[in-house]
Design a protein around this motif. Structure first.
Motif, PDB file in Angstrom:
ATOM      1  N   ASP A 158      -6.104  -5.637  -3.935  1.00 26.39           N
ATOM      2  CA  ASP A 158      -7.287  -5.341  -3.120  1.00 26.39           C
ATOM      3  C   ASP A 158      -8.507  -6.121  -3.604  1.00 26.39           C
ATOM      4  O   ASP A 158      -9.242  -6.723  -2.806  1.00 26.39           O
ATOM      5  CB  ASP A 158      -7.595  -3.836  -3.184  1.00 26.39           C
ATOM      6  CG  ASP A 158      -7.268  -3.119  -1.881  1.00 26.39           C
ATOM      7  OD1 ASP A 158      -7.053  -3.798  -0.859  1.00 26.39           O
ATOM      8  OD2 ASP A 158      -7.219  -1.881  -1.900  1.00 26.39           O
TER       9      ASP A 158
ATOM     10  N   PRO B  24     -13.314  -4.031  -2.685  1.00 30.39           N
ATOM     11  CA  PRO B  24     -12.607  -4.288  -1.416  1.00 30.39           C
ATOM     12  C   PRO B  24     -13.356  -3.749  -0.219  1.00 30.39           C
ATOM     13  O   PRO B  24     -14.061  -2.737  -0.304  1.00 30.39           O
ATOM     14  CB  PRO B  24     -11.267  -3.568  -1.603  1.00 30.39           C
ATOM     15  CG  PRO B  24     -11.534  -2.533  -2.642  1.00 30.39           C
ATOM     16  CD  PRO B  24     -12.584  -3.081  -3.545  1.00 30.39           C
TER      17      PRO B  24
ATOM     18  N   ASN C 239      -1.684  -2.555  -6.672  1.00 29.51           N
ATOM     19  CA  ASN C 239      -2.354  -2.496  -5.375  1.00 29.51           C
ATOM     20  C   ASN C 239      -3.868  -2.664  -5.524  1.00 29.51           C
ATOM     21  O   ASN C 239      -4.509  -3.343  -4.711  1.00 29.51           O
ATOM     22  CB  ASN C 239      -2.031  -1.183  -4.680  1.00 29.51           C
ATOM     23  CG  ASN C 239      -2.492  -1.153  -3.242  1.00 29.51           C
ATOM     24  OD1 ASN C 239      -2.111  -2.002  -2.430  1.00 29.51           O
ATOM     25  ND2 ASN C 239      -3.337  -0.195  -2.906  1.00 29.51           N
TER      26      ASN C 239
ATOM     27  N   ARG D 147       0.839  -1.206   0.000  1.00 28.46           N
ATOM     28  CA  ARG D 147       0.000   0.000   0.000  1.00 28.46           C
ATOM     29  C   ARG D 147       0.875   1.257   0.000  1.00 28.46           C
ATOM     30  O   ARG D 147       0.608   2.224  -0.730  1.00 28.46           O
ATOM     31  CB  ARG D 147      -0.909   0.020   1.237  1.00 28.46           C
ATOM     32  CG  ARG D 147      -1.953  -1.072   1.311  1.00 28.46           C
ATOM     33  CD  ARG D 147      -2.830  -0.832   2.541  1.00 28.46           C
ATOM     34  NE  ARG D 147      -3.550  -2.011   2.936  1.00 28.46           N
ATOM     35  CZ  ARG D 147      -4.718  -2.393   2.422  1.00 28.46           C
ATOM     36  NH1 ARG D 147      -5.267  -1.680   1.462  1.00 28.46           N
ATOM     37  NH2 ARG D 147      -5.328  -3.489   2.859  1.00 28.46           N
TER      38      ARG D 147
ATOM     39  N   ARG E  95      -2.985 -10.161   2.255  1.00 36.38           N
ATOM     40  CA  ARG E  95      -3.900  -9.075   2.642  1.00 36.38           C
ATOM     41  C   ARG E  95      -5.149  -9.617   3.320  1.00 36.38           C
ATOM     42  O   ARG E  95      -5.780  -8.915   4.118  1.00 36.38           O
ATOM     43  CB  ARG E  95      -4.258  -8.248   1.405  1.00 36.38           C
ATOM     44  CG  ARG E  95      -4.997  -6.964   1.722  1.00 36.38           C
ATOM     45  CD  ARG E  95      -4.846  -5.941   0.607  1.00 36.38           C
ATOM     46  NE  ARG E  95      -3.510  -5.352   0.588  1.00 36.38           N
ATOM     47  CZ  ARG E  95      -3.121  -4.408  -0.284  1.00 36.38           C
ATOM     48  NH1 ARG E  95      -3.966  -3.963  -1.206  1.00 36.38           N
ATOM     49  NH2 ARG E  95      -1.905  -3.913  -0.223  1.00 36.38           N
TER      50      ARG E  95
ATOM     51  N   PRO F 258      -9.646  -2.657   5.461  1.00 33.44           N
ATOM     52  CA  PRO F 258      -8.440  -3.469   5.665  1.00 33.44           C
ATOM     53  C   PRO F 258      -8.461  -4.180   7.007  1.00 33.44           C
ATOM     54  O   PRO F 258      -9.021  -3.675   7.986  1.00 33.44           O
ATOM     55  CB  PRO F 258      -7.305  -2.438   5.598  1.00 33.44           C
ATOM     56  CG  PRO F 258      -7.952  -1.129   5.905  1.00 33.44           C
ATOM     57  CD  PRO F 258      -9.357  -1.223   5.398  1.00 33.44           C
TER      58      PRO F 258
END
Length: 477
Positions: free
Chosen positions: A64, A191, A60, A35, A100, A194
């Motif tokens: 995601d 996504p 990225n 990220r 992730r 996080p």
């Protein structure tokens, strides 16, 4: 230090404190580093595969969206997934997407077949598998379908298809054992927020180097017969690498070879190998904003053409691959003048004649590198005298790599004499995953890894590998 997974030995707290205080460990997970790299280097090219290019921002975003797809299809933090892919952009995307989600990728060479893959699934209790449906005449989907019937773990298979080809398995399906199959390319979902992950958790599993030597899996995919790997030799041991220790290794190696955002790294060896992924390799190149070029075809002519086309500056090869490149250079007709550094070695020393040819025929300086999945990396330095580069495997990567050379009784041998190489340090794990008997054999009571390699130390502190405990002590460098 608490481990995410039962069966992963951990560093004692005194060493954890030492590595944090030294700045080796910094508390960033690899996917969070991506990220950060995307913010820093967004429009720059991150990955190149053939005519396809992916920027840091694009990489990225794909990570995601693939991570969200993995979550949507049932993968959960702490699970393990075997990854068996060729040198394609999807390898990098998949590995970072799994991390992730908090899932641990288990790196597996394409050369391995049912016996090894089944062993990995069983030991790690892997719930998923990512690989080609078929590749170079071998039916990977049939292999994992058979493995799924052997136990309760493997229940999700994500199949990779080369661009422009359709899966012979027709996309989404479920077999009688309850295993679900999804095209890898279908993992493209919005996504979510996080996840909060810890950098002291296991980021990935590498396979022990001895297993690769027994099966030939260290050679480029396609370098040998398509169906003869993974049947003989020891079953691989699983090396747990944390986010903290692996990020440090790749960053330190990148600094040592002075990588910058102007460098272009060619991943000519299998991307899942310890040498190509993080010495500094793929991860180290991404950490500085450079470009990673992935070549699926390991043939020398294809690699040399990629060097010319992408103006590659750095690559890493085994001694055998280096000789094949050098022999092919006169007929390949490729301009390789962009190369500034060729790392050569990996799991074995390079002979003097090959190292000299690299300098003379490729027109760049060679760097000897010895790298183990178990952690130890030694390298010659850019400022080393020519004789050090030609005759040694260099010095340890980290100032906190603690090296001992011992005789059969465990006593230190004098400088200049060969002894078994023992090591502990900030990127050398304290044991294999779920293998207490092997850990008792391979690690000393004070936490040093017994490499089973014989080495001697030169006056400047460089190491020269001289043999293996199980293969005689004849000089090999």
């Amino acid at each position: 230090m608490a481990s995410m997974l039962d069966g992963c030995p951990t560093w004692p707290e005194v060493f954890v404190d030492r590595y944090w205080a030294a700045g080796h460990w910094r508390g960033y997970t690899l996917d969070n580093l991506l990220r950060d790299w995307a913010l820093r280097y967004g429009p720059r090219t991150a990955l190149v595969q053939g005519d396809a290019r992916l920027t840091y921002a694009g990489l990225n975003r794909r990570v995601d969206r693939m991570a969200a797809g993995f979550r949507l299809r049932g993968l959960r933090p702490g699970q393990r997934v075997v990854v068996q892919l060729p040198n394609v952009a999807e390898f990098v995307v998949t590995v970072f997407a799994l991390m992730r989600v908090g899932v641990v990728p288990v790196f597996c060479s394409l050369a391995h077949r049912g016996p090894v893959v089944s062993h990995l699934v069983r030991v790690t209790e892997a719930t998923g598998y990512v690989g080609p449906s078929t590749y170079r005449g071998f039916d990977h989907t049939a292999m994992v379908a058979d493995i799924a019937t052997q136990g309760p773990f493997l229940r999700r298979v994500f199949t990779y298809e080369a661009p422009g080809t359709a899966s012979p398995y027709g996309g989404f399906s479920t077999d009688p054992s309850g295993c679900h199959y999804f095209p890898l390319g279908s993992l493209d979902s919005p996504p979510g927020p996080p996840l909060a992950l810890s950098a002291d958790q296991v980021a990935l599993f590498l396979l022990s180097d001895e297993a690769d030597e027994a099966t030939g899996a260290g050679e480029p995919a396609g370098a040998g017969g398509p169906g003869d790997r993974g049947k003989a030799g020891a079953q691989p041991r699983l090396v747990p690498r944390t986010h903290n220790d692996y990020a440090y290794q790749a960053r330190a190696a990148a600094e040592l070879v002075s990588l910058t955002q102007d460098d272009v790294y060619l991943a000519a060896l299998p991307a899942e190998s310890a040498f190509a992924f993080g010495c500094p390799g793929i991860v180290g190149t991404l950490s500085v904003g450079g470009a990673v070029v992935l070549v699926e075809d390991p043939e020398p002519a294809a690699c040399l053409r990629a060097v010319e086309r992408e103006r590659v500056t750095v690559t890493s090869v085994t001694p055998a691959v280096a000789r094949r490149w050098l022999d092919a250079l006169p007929t390949a007709g490729a301009d390789v003048s962009s190369l500034r550094l060729v790392q050569v070695g990996g799991g074995e020393p390079v002979d003097r004649a090959t190292a000299l040819r690299i300098g003379d025929e490729l027109g760049c300086r060679p760097q000897q590198v010895f790298a183990m999945a178990e952690g130890l990396v030694t390298l010659t330095r850019p400022t080393d005298p020519d004789e050090t580069v030609l005759a040694t495997q260099g010095r340890p990567l980290s100032p906190d790599d603690e090296i001992r050379l011992v005789d059969g009784d465990g006593g230190e041998v004098p400088d200049g004499e060969s002894g078994e190489l023992l090591v502990r340090g900030p990127y050398t794990p304290r044991g294999y995953f779920r293998d207490p008997e092997e850990n008792a054999r391979s690690f000393t009571r004070d936490g040093r890894f017994r490499t089973r390699l014989l080495a001697r130390r030169t006056p400047d502190g460089s190491l020269v590998l001289t043999g293996r405990l199980d293969g005689g002590a004849e000089e090999t460098a």
